[in-house]
Design an enzyme around this catalytic site. Structure first.
Site, PDB file in Angstrom:
ATOM      1  N   LYS A 210     -34.472 -44.637 -25.561  1.00 26.00           N
ATOM      2  CA  LYS A 210     -34.152 -44.430 -23.967  1.00 26.00           C
ATOM      3  C   LYS A 210     -34.444 -43.064 -23.649  1.00 26.00           C
ATOM      4  O   LYS A 210     -35.087 -42.774 -22.540  1.00 26.00           O
ATOM      5  CB  LYS A 210     -32.423 -44.422 -23.851  1.00 26.00           C
ATOM      6  N   ASN A 211     -34.133 -41.940 -24.617  1.00 24.29           N
ATOM      7  CA  ASN A 211     -34.191 -40.604 -24.049  1.00 24.29           C
ATOM      8  C   ASN A 211     -35.791 -40.061 -24.112  1.00 24.29           C
ATOM      9  O   ASN A 211     -36.061 -39.303 -23.480  1.00 24.29           O
ATOM     10  CB  ASN A 211     -33.585 -39.494 -25.077  1.00 24.29           C
TER      11      ASN A 211
ATOM     12  N   ARG B 124     -28.804 -38.393 -15.755  1.00 21.72           N
ATOM     13  CA  ARG B 124     -29.103 -36.952 -16.175  1.00 21.72           C
ATOM     14  C   ARG B 124     -30.448 -36.738 -15.996  1.00 21.72           C
ATOM     15  O   ARG B 124     -30.989 -35.905 -15.539  1.00 21.72           O
ATOM     16  CB  ARG B 124     -28.632 -36.699 -17.459  1.00 21.72           C
TER      17      ARG B 124
ATOM     18  N   CYS C 103     -23.354 -38.923 -18.383  1.00 22.81           N
ATOM     19  CA  CYS C 103     -22.227 -38.936 -19.058  1.00 22.81           C
ATOM     20  C   CYS C 103     -21.545 -37.644 -18.685  1.00 22.81           C
ATOM     21  O   CYS C 103     -22.131 -36.628 -18.641  1.00 22.81           O
ATOM     22  CB  CYS C 103     -22.443 -39.136 -20.382  1.00 22.81           C
TER      23      CYS C 103
ATOM     24  N   ARG D  73     -22.616 -29.370 -17.940  1.00 25.04           N
ATOM     25  CA  ARG D  73     -23.755 -29.709 -17.988  1.00 25.04           C
ATOM     26  C   ARG D  73     -24.923 -28.640 -17.201  1.00 25.04           C
ATOM     27  O   ARG D  73     -25.488 -29.335 -16.348  1.00 25.04           O
ATOM     28  CB  ARG D  73     -24.339 -31.252 -18.022  1.00 25.04           C
TER      29      ARG D  73
ATOM     30  N   ILE E 266     -28.070 -26.418 -15.628  1.00 23.53           N
ATOM     31  CA  ILE E 266     -29.483 -26.437 -16.075  1.00 23.53           C
ATOM     32  C   ILE E 266     -30.106 -25.084 -15.794  1.00 23.53           C
ATOM     33  O   ILE E 266     -31.332 -25.096 -15.309  1.00 23.53           O
ATOM     34  CB  ILE E 266     -30.154 -27.687 -14.852  1.00 23.53           C
ATOM     35  N   ASP E 267     -29.495 -24.174 -16.026  1.00 20.82           N
ATOM     36  CA  ASP E 267     -29.901 -22.669 -15.969  1.00 20.82           C
ATOM     37  C   ASP E 267     -31.281 -22.491 -16.844  1.00 20.82           C
ATOM     38  O   ASP E 267     -32.190 -21.946 -16.280  1.00 20.82           O
ATOM     39  CB  ASP E 267     -28.931 -21.609 -16.292  1.00 20.82           C
ATOM     40  N   GLN E 268     -31.290 -23.076 -18.026  1.00 12.55           N
ATOM     41  CA  GLN E 268     -32.485 -23.000 -18.555  1.00 12.55           C
ATOM     42  C   GLN E 268     -33.798 -23.776 -18.192  1.00 12.55           C
ATOM     43  O   GLN E 268     -35.025 -23.054 -18.338  1.00 12.55           O
ATOM     44  CB  GLN E 268     -32.460 -23.445 -20.103  1.00 12.55           C
TER      45      GLN E 268
ATOM     46  N   ASP F  62     -25.224 -37.569 -30.381  1.00 11.84           N
ATOM     47  CA  ASP F  62     -25.269 -38.897 -29.639  1.00 11.84           C
ATOM     48  C   ASP F  62     -24.659 -39.874 -30.495  1.00 11.84           C
ATOM     49  O   ASP F  62     -24.721 -41.146 -30.487  1.00 11.84           O
ATOM     50  CB  ASP F  62     -26.646 -39.216 -29.224  1.00 11.84           C
TER      51      ASP F  62
ATOM     52  N   ILE G 157     -22.352 -29.325 -29.583  1.00 16.06           N
ATOM     53  CA  ILE G 157     -23.348 -29.427 -28.446  1.00 16.06           C
ATOM     54  C   ILE G 157     -22.354 -29.581 -27.162  1.00 16.06           C
ATOM     55  O   ILE G 157     -22.639 -28.794 -26.404  1.00 16.06           O
ATOM     56  CB  ILE G 157     -24.219 -30.755 -28.583  1.00 16.06           C
TER      57      ILE G 157
ATOM     58  N   ARG H 272     -26.343 -48.503 -19.566  1.00 13.16           N
ATOM     59  CA  ARG H 272     -27.330 -47.163 -19.194  1.00 13.16           C
ATOM     60  C   ARG H 272     -28.436 -47.200 -20.327  1.00 13.16           C
ATOM     61  O   ARG H 272     -29.488 -46.861 -20.263  1.00 13.16           O
ATOM     62  CB  ARG H 272     -26.925 -46.014 -18.967  1.00 13.16           C
TER      63      ARG H 272
HETATM   64  C1  UD1 Z   1     -30.010 -34.749 -24.017  1.00 12.51           C
HETATM   65  C2  UD1 Z   1     -29.968 -36.200 -24.246  1.00 12.51           C
HETATM   66  C3  UD1 Z   1     -28.439 -36.395 -24.713  1.00 12.51           C
HETATM   67  C4  UD1 Z   1     -28.010 -35.574 -25.998  1.00 12.51           C
HETATM   68  C5  UD1 Z   1     -28.451 -34.073 -25.693  1.00 12.51           C
HETATM   69  C6  UD1 Z   1     -28.086 -33.250 -27.151  1.00 12.51           C
HETATM   70  C7  UD1 Z   1     -31.588 -37.169 -22.864  1.00 12.51           C
HETATM   71  C8  UD1 Z   1     -31.873 -37.648 -21.548  1.00 12.51           C
HETATM   72  N1  UD1 Z   1     -30.245 -36.728 -22.761  1.00 12.51           N
HETATM   73  O1  UD1 Z   1     -29.350 -34.197 -23.182  1.00 12.51           O
HETATM   74  O2  UD1 Z   1     -28.323 -37.755 -24.926  1.00 12.51           O
HETATM   75  O3  UD1 Z   1     -26.693 -35.584 -25.865  1.00 12.51           O
HETATM   76  O4  UD1 Z   1     -29.805 -34.079 -25.462  1.00 12.51           O
HETATM   77  O5  UD1 Z   1     -28.993 -33.839 -28.146  1.00 12.51           O
HETATM   78  O6  UD1 Z   1     -32.514 -36.790 -23.426  1.00 12.51           O
HETATM   79  N2  UD1 Z   1     -27.625 -26.388 -21.863  1.00 12.51           N
HETATM   80  C9  UD1 Z   1     -27.250 -24.956 -21.177  1.00 12.51           C
HETATM   81  N3  UD1 Z   1     -28.326 -24.906 -20.125  1.00 12.51           N
HETATM   82  C10 UD1 Z   1     -29.479 -25.755 -19.728  1.00 12.51           C
HETATM   83  C11 UD1 Z   1     -29.336 -26.841 -20.426  1.00 12.51           C
HETATM   84  C12 UD1 Z   1     -28.563 -27.159 -21.463  1.00 12.51           C
HETATM   85  O7  UD1 Z   1     -26.548 -24.522 -21.391  1.00 12.51           O
HETATM   86  O8  UD1 Z   1     -30.194 -25.328 -18.902  1.00 12.51           O
HETATM   87  C13 UD1 Z   1     -26.741 -26.759 -22.793  1.00 12.51           C
HETATM   88  C14 UD1 Z   1     -25.866 -27.864 -22.710  1.00 12.51           C
HETATM   89  O9  UD1 Z   1     -24.745 -27.783 -21.765  1.00 12.51           O
HETATM   90  C15 UD1 Z   1     -25.424 -28.404 -24.195  1.00 12.51           C
HETATM   91  C16 UD1 Z   1     -26.563 -27.839 -24.857  1.00 12.51           C
HETATM   92  O10 UD1 Z   1     -27.345 -26.868 -24.191  1.00 12.51           O
HETATM   93  O11 UD1 Z   1     -24.597 -27.791 -24.547  1.00 12.51           O
HETATM   94  C17 UD1 Z   1     -27.653 -28.941 -25.122  1.00 12.51           C
HETATM   95  O12 UD1 Z   1     -27.987 -29.615 -23.958  1.00 12.51           O
HETATM   96  P1  UD1 Z   1     -29.448 -30.264 -23.936  1.00 12.51           P
HETATM   97  O13 UD1 Z   1     -30.242 -30.450 -25.187  1.00 12.51           O
HETATM   98  O14 UD1 Z   1     -30.180 -29.897 -22.660  1.00 12.51           O
HETATM   99  O15 UD1 Z   1     -28.891 -31.954 -23.399  1.00 12.51           O
HETATM  100  P2  UD1 Z   1     -29.623 -32.760 -22.305  1.00 12.51           P
HETATM  101  O16 UD1 Z   1     -31.078 -32.590 -22.323  1.00 12.51           O
HETATM  102  O17 UD1 Z   1     -28.738 -32.729 -21.064  1.00 12.51           O
END
Ligand code: UD1
Length: 419
Positions: A22-23, A93, A117, A122, A124-126, A306, A328, A398
């Site tokens: 899925k991811n 997401r 979820c 969550r 998206i600053d990065q 996950d 995480i 999903r």
């Molecule tokens: C993806 C997976 C999700 C999994 C997660 C961690 C998909 C669609 N989803 O989610 O199932 O649980 O990886 O393996 O692939 N963070 C920030 N700023 C950012 C982005 C992330 O602070 O801009 C933090 C998040 O809050 C979290 C950590 O980084 O604590 C990891 O998040 P991230 O790896 O980005 O997860 P997703 O890509 O959302």
């Protein structure tokens, strides 16, 4: 409203064919927006996130033909709008991958804040930092993200946090940028490698995916014409591996990459299960009550967050007290309240949970609080004595294709019932 009704206990035995990831798939579909042409994607999981991703692509102008349940041909020659449908993008997401892809292809995109979820904050600053470093301007207004760039320019980007989503999104944006982009402190999950392999098949020049430094040399254009098969789902495979242990069963999982499963294999052996690694299939069996273990979730190649709830079911039944440290997500122990309704003895405090193992679980009505929590409840229901009713199936649907059919084939007594 639908519910899953599971009658247990059952020892799961037999073979499961693992679906495409899925991811990976939810990133590969928006990645096709970078292609000026036609491509075919196979081994797609048949899940609701994919149906919605396809609808988003179609609204943007892509023409999609379903060749079979698991294969589509996508023609992204003509993109007709830079406004992604807000109602659809807010449903999950990974809709945020449209931003990187459309910035690369069209230099512009308007999209709703992503849903998905509820696992805690969550941000998206990065992602935004990466787009801005490449020369885009990004603004957020009333739940809508506006991103724009005249021409993205390659640069070096250091990720403050190891983020799967930000790594993929910035990689998508950089593929057609002018010059070279370096992503430092990149995530290394198998689906990141899969997206890079897909893009390279279509003419991109991405090196180092799967390590923590990814180098992307911008190219003028991506050509279509190729067929690509989605990588097997590490998390679905891990779910069934842990289900074999929790039910003291014996499962052979086909169509998986066992290299991606090493952290799970290690923990299964630690709790007393057995694993036979055949490279593209894996057999997991367990003849006794699992022993206690301590788990810390980490980015790949660490133990995946996950699979934390599914491991939580195993530890609920283990001999002794185990701990899980969730590193995480802030809020990934909501499922423990549901397992406690089934007789588990779990105390969750912030990012830690303590599992005082019990000999068996009993059936109860429970609510799936997120996608992987839902899968964990299915596993728990299979081990439990009596009837477990699982609600909130939209989460499970999903990410798991035909979950009840796959469980039924290996001996679970599970039905989807409409109320
Ligand atoms: C993806 C997976 C999700 C999994 C997660 C961690 C998909 C669609 N989803 O989610 O199932 O649980 O990886 O393996 O692939 N963070 C920030 N700023 C950012 C982005 C992330 O602070 O801009 C933090 C998040 O809050 C979290 C950590 O980084 O604590 C990891 O998040 P991230 O790896 O980005 O997860 P997703 O890509 O959302």
């Amino acid at each position: 409203m639908e519910k899953l009704v599971v009658t247990g206990p059952t020892q799961l035995k037999g073979e499961v064919v693992i679906s495409g990831a899925k991811n990976a798939a939810v990133a590969l579909l928006p990645a096709t927006l970078l292609i000026d042409g036609v491509c075919t994607i196979e081994n797609l999981p048949n899940i609701s996130d994919i149906q919605i991703s396809c609808k988003i692509l179609e609204e943007l102008g892509a023409k999609i033909t379903w060749n079979s349940q698991h294969s589509i041909t996508i023609d992204t020659t003509n993109i007709v709008t830079t406004k992604a449908p807000l109602d659809l993008t807010s449903k999950f997401r990974a809709s945020y991958y449209v931003i990187g892809a459309m910035l690369g292809r069209m230099g512009e995109i308007e999209v709703g804040m992503p849903g998905g979820c509820k696992l805690g904050a969550r941000p998206i600053d990065q992602h935004i930092k990466g787009f801005e470093r490449l020369g885009a301007t990004v603004s957020l207004e009333k739940g809508t993200i506006y991103a724009k760039a005249k021409k993205l320019k390659g640069t070096s980007i250091y990720m403050d946090i190891v983020s799967v989503g930000a790594t993929i999104n910035v990689m998508l944006a950089a593929v057609l940028a002018k010059g070279t982009t370096i992503i430092d402190n990149a995530a290394k999950e198998p689906h990141i490698v899969d997206v890079a392999n897909f893009l390279n098949t279509m003419g991109a020049d991405i090196r180092g995916a799967g390590t923590d430094v990814i180098k992307i040399n911008g190219v003028e254009k991506l050509h279509g014409g190729a067929t690509y098969s989605v990588v097997p789902d590490q998390i679905e495979a891990g779910t069934f591996m842990l289900a074999a242990v929790a039910t003291r069963g014996d499962l052979l999982l086909k169509n998986c990459i066992t290299k991606h499963l090493e952290s799970i294999t290690a923990k299964i052996i630690e709790v007393g299960g057995n694993v036979e690694d055949n490279g593209d299939s894996i057999r997991v069996w367990c003849n006794k009550r699992p022993s206690k273990a301590n788990i810390k979730t980490l980015p790949y190649p660490g133990f995946p967050t996950d699979l934390q709830p599914q491991m939580g079911v195993v530890l609920s039944l283990a001999n002794g007290t185990s701990t899980i440290n969730e590193s995480i997500w802030d809020s990934r122990f909501q499922y423990t309240d549901e397992l406690n309704k089934m007789g588990a003895k779990i105390t969750a405090q912030g990012k830690n949970a303590f599992f005082e193992g019990v000999k068996k679980l009993h059936g109860a009505p429970v609510y799936s609080t997120d996608l992987r929590a839902g899968a964990a409840l299915v596993v728990a229901g299979t081990t439990a004595e009596g009837v477990t009713e699982i609600y909130n199936l939209q989460h499970i649907d999903r990410g798991y294709e035909n979950i009840e059919e796959k469980f039924r084939k290996i001996g679970a007594k599970i039905e989807r019932v409409k109320e």
